[in-house]
Design an enzyme around this catalytic site. Structure first.
Site, mmCIF file in Angstrom:
data_model
loop_
_atom_site.group_PDB
_atom_site.id
_atom_site.type_symbol
_atom_site.label_atom_id
_atom_site.label_comp_id
_atom_site.label_asym_id
_atom_site.label_seq_id
_atom_site.Cartn_x
_atom_site.Cartn_y
_atom_site.Cartn_z
ATOM 1 C CB CYS A 1 -0.923 0.011 1.333
ATOM 2 S SG CYS A 1 -1.752 -1.396 1.356
ATOM 3 N NE ARG A 42 5.219 1.382 -1.149
ATOM 4 C CZ ARG A 42 6.120 1.214 -0.184
ATOM 5 N NH1 ARG A 42 7.367 1.807 -0.732
ATOM 6 N NH2 ARG A 42 5.918 0.627 0.816
ATOM 7 C CD1 TRP A 98 -0.664 -6.011 -3.436
ATOM 8 C CD2 TRP A 98 -0.726 -6.771 -1.236
ATOM 9 N NE1 TRP A 98 -0.082 -7.317 -3.554
ATOM 10 C CE2 TRP A 98 -0.129 -7.662 -2.211
ATOM 11 C CE3 TRP A 98 -0.689 -6.994 -0.042
ATOM 12 C CZ2 TRP A 98 0.288 -8.823 -2.014
ATOM 13 C CZ3 TRP A 98 -0.245 -8.121 0.363
ATOM 14 C CH2 TRP A 98 0.200 -9.193 -0.710
ATOM 15 C CG ASN A 119 0.562 2.321 3.817
ATOM 16 O OD1 ASN A 119 -0.472 2.161 3.046
ATOM 17 N ND2 ASN A 119 1.507 2.689 3.180
ATOM 18 N N GLY A 120 -0.291 -1.103 6.744
ATOM 19 C CA GLY A 120 -0.025 -1.928 7.970
ATOM 20 C C GLY A 120 -1.335 -2.760 8.210
ATOM 21 C CD GLU A 130 17.824 -12.714 -7.488
ATOM 22 O OE1 GLU A 130 17.092 -13.203 -6.605
ATOM 23 O OE2 GLU A 130 17.445 -11.789 -7.917
ATOM 24 C CE LYS A 189 14.542 -10.815 -10.148
ATOM 25 N NZ LYS A 189 15.219 -10.581 -8.645
ATOM 26 C CD GLU A 202 10.582 -11.324 -8.472
ATOM 27 O OE1 GLU A 202 10.095 -10.431 -7.698
ATOM 28 O OE2 GLU A 202 11.708 -11.135 -8.951
ATOM 29 C CG HIS A 248 19.910 -36.721 -5.818
ATOM 30 N ND1 HIS A 248 20.315 -37.983 -5.359
ATOM 31 C CD2 HIS A 248 21.042 -35.980 -5.954
ATOM 32 C CE1 HIS A 248 21.635 -38.182 -5.334
ATOM 33 N NE2 HIS A 248 22.002 -36.868 -5.732
ATOM 34 C CE LYS A 277 11.827 -2.572 -5.317
ATOM 35 N NZ LYS A 277 12.672 -3.777 -5.712
HETATM 36 O O1 M6R Z 1 13.072 -5.062 0.469
HETATM 37 P P1 M6R Z 1 13.701 -6.388 0.535
HETATM 38 O O2 M6R Z 1 15.017 -6.817 -0.017
HETATM 39 O O3 M6R Z 1 13.647 -7.068 1.997
HETATM 40 O O4 M6R Z 1 12.698 -7.333 -0.290
HETATM 41 C C1 M6R Z 1 12.629 -8.787 -0.084
HETATM 42 C C2 M6R Z 1 12.022 -9.419 -1.019
HETATM 43 O O5 M6R Z 1 10.678 -9.016 -1.057
HETATM 44 C C3 M6R Z 1 12.392 -9.131 -2.491
HETATM 45 O O6 M6R Z 1 13.709 -9.271 -2.670
HETATM 46 C C4 M6R Z 1 11.550 -9.725 -3.476
HETATM 47 O O7 M6R Z 1 11.753 -11.148 -3.745
HETATM 48 C C5 M6R Z 1 11.798 -9.100 -4.956
HETATM 49 N N1 M6R Z 1 10.344 -9.103 -5.404
HETATM 50 C C6 M6R Z 1 12.573 -9.825 -5.615
HETATM 51 O O8 M6R Z 1 12.876 -9.430 -7.127
#
Ligand code: M6R
Length: 614
Positions: free
Chosen positions: A2, A28, A80, A106-107, A487, A491, A494, A510, A609
């Site tokens: 949010c 975000r 959100w 927010n929260g 990673e 990527k 996502e 395995h 985000k």
């Molecule tokens: O702000 P942060 O690094 O703590 O965020 C952690 C994850 O939410 C963040 O890395 C998320 O996995 C990303 N979408 C990765 O691209």
């Protein structure tokens, strides 16, 4: 997650600034948006599911240009969904007191059910399923003429986290904001005051900002900012200058923020490294850690915590600390760490990794580690963020704002910062001057090495064309390249919505190998470092099952290039640097595949985000 924006001015309309502030927060992630505006006749609320563009269209329809000038105070929000579906009714702002008070939040209000039933017993009618509506009614209930005092009274009864902004027709020209566990920043312009949950919604107006601390409640009018604690005593917070400008959060000619941020990595990492290497002593200067050699010598174990990409960077860190500093290290998913009653204490150094510095699980893990007396430090990108502050000591990445939901430059900056930390720790232990000096020289080369990888973008785009239709992919790596495989898989999941799995190269046989076939490409991380020969063996196993293999190989390594169907060549590096250059190639691969698949790259579905809920 949010986003909050608030605006107050003596003469300017709040409508434009609120909408453009919301646009700045779109990255975000959100599913509805809304605005509340105050004028002499009261408060008007406009809400809409979907994108800010749709809210803007609604405003254009319902609020003619000539009327906009009368609204000089307002609050706005992108939601959100957590409590309740993403509907217009559940969208913020929420109103109370017959529509005279509007609030955005927010929260999460953890005790909202109890608060809601208490209010219902007193005749309050709720229209939404949200926890936020409780806050609006609670403040209205306590309003006996002082809106700030009413907010304090309400918030004293709240369990959970909040960043809020509210306005009331009974208190014209005033906006109240407060925070606990959810960021809020006040931008103090010459004529206007802008409030936001993220500084990127403020810098278009001013770079002079006040970062509120947990427990702060502020009354904002066009004349100034008046900050109190929840018990109503005045507190003072310094005005700070944001060290980047609006250009940093605009696309600058790139089609997507993700691509821009991938290409920013040489400069971003120069900033991460700048002034932090001592070539003569072969060590790193990390003054933010505020640790003496004797503190470092006393550390017995390192625990690196994070989520998502930050966790993967932490997993690289484990290898770096163990090989360079000869110290046992582990990388833990922050929520798992937090809830497993972790065995940490004064001999352990807990390093919390977080780009945003606001990830709820990582923050909770920091608190748990502090409670248990561990040495805690933060490694964050966002200056003044909650984790950076609560950790008390740490290393800022200085990678500049990261707008794309998919984290890219933060990963390479995190690994580089961990590498410098491992170097510093290693030099207090058994890493020799000679080895330290060599490593300093290698770290200094990282930005140029990344520039070399970026030159391959068009080649990678061509390879992406061959595989863009694949629905499943595997990424395999060994040792320090295993986290890079995770990673790479994250990527492409996502941003391109390709189902992808990252595996230790040796683990494939395995079980997962059962899934391989000609429709299942495997990306093999084959930098010419220890373990490569074994991974080449795993590549043969994949190809024997007809799986096409894309190899990330070192320039000049003809044998590795010949072993794969398609090779992406990277400059030669030592092992500690290999995950960095590999990650850049994998970021480009994910980006190009996503683009070919027509995905919404900067704001992938369902993602936010910064994940500020546990
Ligand atoms: O702000 P942060 O690094 O703590 O965020 C952690 C994850 O939410 C963040 O890395 C998320 O996995 C990303 N979408 C990765 O691209």
């Amino acid at each position: 997650m949010c986003g909050i924006v608030g605006f107050t001015s003596r003469s300017a309309s709040a409508v434009g600034p609120l909408v453009s502030g919301l646009r700045r927060l779109e990255y975000r992630g959100y599913d509805s948006a809304g605005v509340a505006l105050e004028c002499d006749e009261g408060i008007k609320v406009f809400k809409q599911t979907g994108k800010v563009a749709e809210l803007d269209a609604l405003l254009k329809k319902e609020l003619p240009e000539e009327e906009r000038g009368k609204f000089t105070v307002g609050i706005a929000h992108t939601r959100w969904a957590t409590h309740g579906l993403p509907t217009t009714v559940n969208a913020h702002p929420h109103i109370a007191d017959g529509g005279s008070l509007a609030l955005v939040h927010n929260g999460i209000v953890e005790n909202y059910a109890a608060l809601r039933s208490g209010l219902e017993k007193h005749g309050v009618k709720f229209v939404s399923q949200t926890d936020t509506e409780v806050l609006a009614h609670l403040v209205a209930t306590f309003d006996k003429g002082d809106l700030l005092a009413a907010t304090c009274e309400a918030l004293k009864r709240v369990e959970g986290t909040y960043g809020i902004a509210l306005i009331s027709a009974k208190h014209p020209g005033e906006m109240i904001v407060a925070r606990k566990g959810s960021p809020l920043v006040i931008g103090v312009g010459e004529k206007d005051i802008v409030v936001a949950s993220d500084v990127s919604a403020i810098v278009a107006y001013t770079r002079q900002v006040i970062y509120l601390k947990d427990g702060d409640v502020a009354r904002i009018t066009p004349d100034g900012v008046d900050i109190h604690s929840l018990d109503f005593s005045p507190v003072s917070r310094e005005v700070q200058e944001v060290d980047w400008d609006i250009g940093a959060i605009e696309k600058g000619g790139y089609e997507h923020f993700m691509l821009k941020e991938i290409f920013e990595q040489p400069d971003a990492l120069r900033n991460t490294i700048r002034g932090r290497l001592d070539a003569g002593e072969g060590t790193a200067i990390l003054s933010g850690l505020n640790l003496r050699p004797r503190d470092l010598a006393a550390v017995r174990r390192l625990v690196i915590i994070g989520c998502g990409t930050s966790l993967h960077a932490g997993m690289v860190g484990k290898y770096l600390f163990e090989t360079l500093a000869d110290i046992p290290a582990s990388a833990e998913q922050a929520a798992e760490f937090r809830y497993c009653n972790p065995i940490v204490g004064p001999d352990d150094w807990v390093i919390a990794l977080s780009q945003s510095g606001e990830t709820a699980d990582t923050l909770a893990a920091v608190r748990e580690s502090n409670r248990k007396g561990a040495l805690v430090s933060g490694l964050c990108n966002v200056v003044g963020s909650t984790i950076a502050r609560e950790a008390g000591r740490g290393v800022y990445l200085h990678a500049g704002p990261e707008i794309s939901v998919a984290s890219t430059k933060a990963f390479t900056a995190q690994v580089t910062a961990l590498l410098m930390t491992a170097l510093k720790l290693g030099r207090t232990r058994r890493l020799s001057l000679e080895e330290g000096v060599k490593l300093v020289a290698e770290i200094e080369r990282i930005p140029d090495l990344i520039s070399e990888v970026l030159k391959k973008s068009d080649d990678i785009a061509k390879i992406a064309e061959k595989y863009a239709k694949a629905d499943d992919m595997f990424f395999i790596g060994r040792g320090i390249l295993y986290p890079a495989a995770l990673e790479g898989a994250l990527k492409i999941k996502e941003v391109a919505y390709v189902h992808a799995e990252g595996y230790q190269a040796a683990e494939l046989k395995h079980g997962p190998i059962a899934l391989l076939g000609e429709e299942t490409p495997v990306v093999a991380l084959l930098s010419d470092i220890a373990g490569k020969e074994k991974t080449l063996g795993n590549v043969q196993e994949c190809r024997a099952r007809r799986a096409p293999v894309i190899g990330i190989v070192t320039e000049g390594d003809a044998a590795a290039a010949a072993a794969v169907n398609d090779a992406i060549t990277l400059p030669r590096t030592s092992a500690p640097i290999a995950p960095i250059v590999t990650a850049v190639a994998l970021q480009l691969l994910a980006y190009h595949v996503a683009r070919l698949r027509g995905c919404e790259i900067d704001q992938p579905r369902n993602l936010a985000k910064s994940v500020t809920v546990e």
